[in-house]
Design an enzyme around this catalytic site. Structure first.
Site, PDB file in Angstrom:
ATOM      1  N   LYS A 161      51.902  43.798  37.620  1.00  0.00           N
ATOM      2  CA  LYS A 161      50.763  43.361  38.443  1.00  0.00           C
ATOM      3  C   LYS A 161      50.962  41.902  38.783  1.00  0.00           C
ATOM      4  O   LYS A 161      51.572  41.144  38.010  1.00  0.00           O
ATOM      5  CB  LYS A 161      49.449  43.525  37.682  1.00  0.00           C
ATOM      6  CG  LYS A 161      48.232  43.601  38.573  1.00  0.00           C
ATOM      7  CD  LYS A 161      48.095  44.977  39.202  1.00  0.00           C
ATOM      8  CE  LYS A 161      46.800  45.187  39.925  1.00  0.00           C
ATOM      9  NZ  LYS A 161      46.595  46.620  40.219  1.00  0.00           N
TER      10      LYS A 161
HETATM   11  P1  NAD Z   1      39.217  46.070  48.593  1.00  0.00           P
HETATM   12  O1  NAD Z   1      39.484  44.630  48.705  1.00  0.00           O
HETATM   13  O2  NAD Z   1      39.587  46.968  49.721  1.00  0.00           O
HETATM   14  O3  NAD Z   1      37.655  46.338  48.294  1.00  0.00           O
HETATM   15  C1  NAD Z   1      36.954  45.690  47.289  1.00  0.00           C
HETATM   16  C2  NAD Z   1      35.463  45.893  47.589  1.00  0.00           C
HETATM   17  O4  NAD Z   1      34.711  45.334  46.510  1.00  0.00           O
HETATM   18  C3  NAD Z   1      34.983  45.188  48.851  1.00  0.00           C
HETATM   19  O5  NAD Z   1      34.016  46.013  49.487  1.00  0.00           O
HETATM   20  C4  NAD Z   1      34.301  43.929  48.327  1.00  0.00           C
HETATM   21  O6  NAD Z   1      33.302  43.442  49.201  1.00  0.00           O
HETATM   22  C5  NAD Z   1      33.712  44.468  47.049  1.00  0.00           C
HETATM   23  N1  NAD Z   1      33.429  43.432  46.058  1.00  0.00           N
HETATM   24  C6  NAD Z   1      34.146  42.331  45.739  1.00  0.00           C
HETATM   25  N2  NAD Z   1      33.522  41.617  44.784  1.00  0.00           N
HETATM   26  C7  NAD Z   1      32.394  42.296  44.493  1.00  0.00           C
HETATM   27  C8  NAD Z   1      31.325  42.090  43.603  1.00  0.00           C
HETATM   28  N3  NAD Z   1      31.297  41.017  42.806  1.00  0.00           N
HETATM   29  N4  NAD Z   1      30.329  43.006  43.571  1.00  0.00           N
HETATM   30  C9  NAD Z   1      30.363  44.098  44.366  1.00  0.00           C
HETATM   31  N5  NAD Z   1      31.346  44.351  45.238  1.00  0.00           N
HETATM   32  C10 NAD Z   1      32.338  43.465  45.298  1.00  0.00           C
HETATM   33  O7  NAD Z   1      39.944  46.521  47.221  1.00  0.00           O
HETATM   34  P2  NAD Z   1      40.340  47.988  46.785  1.00  0.00           P
HETATM   35  O8  NAD Z   1      41.772  48.206  47.108  1.00  0.00           O
HETATM   36  O9  NAD Z   1      39.312  48.958  47.271  1.00  0.00           O
HETATM   37  O10 NAD Z   1      40.269  47.857  45.191  1.00  0.00           O
HETATM   38  C11 NAD Z   1      39.031  47.995  44.507  1.00  0.00           C
HETATM   39  C12 NAD Z   1      39.309  48.228  43.026  1.00  0.00           C
HETATM   40  O11 NAD Z   1      40.121  49.380  42.863  1.00  0.00           O
HETATM   41  C13 NAD Z   1      40.061  47.088  42.305  1.00  0.00           C
HETATM   42  O12 NAD Z   1      39.586  46.999  40.981  1.00  0.00           O
HETATM   43  C14 NAD Z   1      41.493  47.565  42.310  1.00  0.00           C
HETATM   44  O13 NAD Z   1      42.253  46.987  41.272  1.00  0.00           O
HETATM   45  C15 NAD Z   1      41.266  49.042  42.090  1.00  0.00           C
HETATM   46  N6  NAD Z   1      42.383  49.889  42.502  1.00  0.00           N
HETATM   47  C16 NAD Z   1      42.811  49.879  43.804  1.00  0.00           C
HETATM   48  C17 NAD Z   1      43.859  50.730  44.162  1.00  0.00           C
HETATM   49  C18 NAD Z   1      44.304  50.842  45.597  1.00  0.00           C
HETATM   50  O14 NAD Z   1      45.102  51.748  45.881  1.00  0.00           O
HETATM   51  N7  NAD Z   1      43.816  50.030  46.511  1.00  0.00           N
HETATM   52  C19 NAD Z   1      44.498  51.531  43.204  1.00  0.00           C
HETATM   53  C20 NAD Z   1      44.037  51.491  41.898  1.00  0.00           C
HETATM   54  C21 NAD Z   1      42.972  50.665  41.561  1.00  0.00           C
END
Ligand code: NAD
Length: 422
Positions: free
Chosen positions: A104
């Site tokens: 990561k």
């Molecule tokens: P992203 O940036 O597309 O979306 C994140 C969302 O969370 C946004 O809507 C943002 O406004 C919101 N956000 C940020 N801070 C916040 C807060 N304090 N309170 C409420 N909402 C908040 O990111 P993503 O790719 O959707 O990732 C989201 C989570 O999923 C992360 O924890 C990431 O590690 C995990 N994840 C993502 C993937 C992937 O394939 N993208 C895979 C595994 C895990």
């Protein structure tokens, strides 16, 4: 209380290792990253000034294969955060049964403060700094919070120019035209939906009678909400970093997303019926969303949103952890006492890395799967792994979280022993 994600990840590892009687040498390897890289990034801004930023890459473990994991651009990115997230990636890759280890990385920055050109320069500088320690058989980054397919395209461009050969397999989550896989952007959300539906099926719960609230309406949150909505789950609330909306009758994630894009914020999206087809909505805070009386709560933003401070106020029956580490270990204990079923992050969001593996494989083999083939493989893999986790849960009388770690660590231990004997 551990809100430091690294201490939390380590204590989880120690707990399961003692349960399984894992050799001490292997535990030592799993409780520290193999390699931690910290780089200085002097970014030339558009106005000619220079800002020095810090980037990290934690390569946690490669017993099962090359390191794999996302890159995050966020002000909270730190050494401990990337170490924790890389350990969870090791567990996740093992659990979903792909031949990858865990990595990561990230840059401590609010990317919204940078222009597109500055972001591109920063990403290429970071790639340059990491170029000796990443590669299609060494370590392959992917998108995470605030990074996307465009970011991955910049990495491919820079890495390919450094090594003198076009190398799409150095990252996953690329745009389709740059070697990305069909279905990758939906994969994490869809995988979470498959895992949840399998667990509901096993418990005899009809998804059509369930309500859900989704914190974080980004890539993951949107897709899990949309797929569950299509399966008949009533999505009553969604939120982003600014605010949330609650619509008792249920909302359409697709219409809400289109509305958010048009209006610029979620709170405009419950009131204009003709555009968003939502009625009786109210604006809520992120804290209020977490405390709603729903069947399924889906944290899909950042870690540590459910802590010992608010765990006793959680009213959901099931928590589907789409974000990494949204529930602290103290909160986990409180929720267990309240009989809340937690579908842990390393299981719930493992669909993303599974399809990343399919993307990498398609790049290496120079083949292309259709979206249906990708979704079909994802569904089978999620269902198979959920079954293994449920078996481990029942055999050991443990939680789904502990059972997921048991399945993952057993796979790593098996490979580790084979390598020792080779
Ligand atoms: P992203 O940036 O597309 O979306 C994140 C969302 O969370 C946004 O809507 C943002 O406004 C919101 N956000 C940020 N801070 C916040 C807060 N304090 N309170 C409420 N909402 C908040 O990111 P993503 O790719 O959707 O990732 C989201 C989570 O999923 C992360 O924890 C990431 O590690 C995990 N994840 C993502 C993937 C992937 O394939 N993208 C895979 C595994 C895990």
């Amino acid at each position: 209380m551990h809100t430091n994600p690294w201490l939390q990840a380590q204590s989880q590892m120690m707990k399961i290792s003692s349960l399984l009687n894992i050799p001490k040498l292997l535990i030592s390897r799993l409780t520290e990253p193999d390699r931690l890289i910290s780089v200085s990034l002097p970014l030339q801004k558009d106005d000619g000034s220079v800002e020095i930023l810090r980037g990290f890459r934690s390569q946690h473990n490669n017993i099962l294969g090359p390191y794999k994991g996302g890159l995050r651009y966020h002000p909270s990115v730190s050494e401990d955060e990337v170490k924790a997230l890389s350990l969870w990636m090791t567990m996740k890759c093992a659990l979903i049964n792909v031949p990858f280890g865990g990595g990561k990385g990230g840059i401590t920055i609010n990317p919204k403060s940078l222009s597109e050109k500055e972001l591109e320069r920063l990403t290429k500088l970071f790639t340059n700094r990491l170029s000796l320690v990443i590669g299609p058989r060494i370590d392959m980054p992917a998108p995470d919070v605030n990074t996307n397919s465009e970011t991955m395209k910049w990495i491919v461009e820079e890495y390919s120019s450094i090594i003198g050969s076009i190398t799409p397999a150095v990252v996953t989550g690329k745009p389709i035209e740059s070697g990305g896989s069909l279905g990758r952007s939906e994969a994490t959300g869809l995988g979470g939906a498959y895992a949840l539906l399998e667990i509901l099926r096993e418990k005899g719960i009809n998804p059509k009678k369930c309500t859900a609230a989704v914190q974080g309406f980004g890539n993951v949150g949107y897709h899990v909400a949309q797929f569950l909505h299509e399966e008949g789950v009533r999505i009553v609330a969604v939120s982003d970093s600014k605010e949330g909306i609650f619509v008792k009758e249920g909302l359409s994630p697709e219409i809400t997303l289109n509305c958010k894009k048009e209006k610029g914020c979620l709170s405009e999206c419950y009131c204009i019926e003709s555009i968003c087809n939502l009625t009786n909505g109210i604006k809520i805070t992120n804290d209020e969303l977490l405390e709603l009386s729903v069947d399924i709560l889906i944290p899909s933003a950042l870690e540590n949103v459910i802590t010992s401070e608010n765990a006793h106020k959680i009213n959901a029956k099931i928590i589907l952890e789409m974000a990494n580490g949204p529930v602290t270990s103290d909160a986990d204990v409180i929720l267990q006492e309240k009989n809340v079923i937690i579908i842990p992050d390393i299981l719930a969001n493992s669909g993303g890395v599974f399809v990343s593996y399919l993307e990498w494989y398609q790049n290496i083999e120079i083949i292309r799967y259709t979206k249906d083939e990708v979704f079909d493989r994802l569904k089978k893999q999620m269902q198979q792994v959920v079954k293994e986790v449920i078996t481990a849960k029942e055999e050991n009388s443990i939680t789904l979280r502990d059972a997921s770690y048991v399945v993952a660590i057993k796979r790593i231990e098996k490979k580790w022993k084979e390598n020792l004997n080779a």
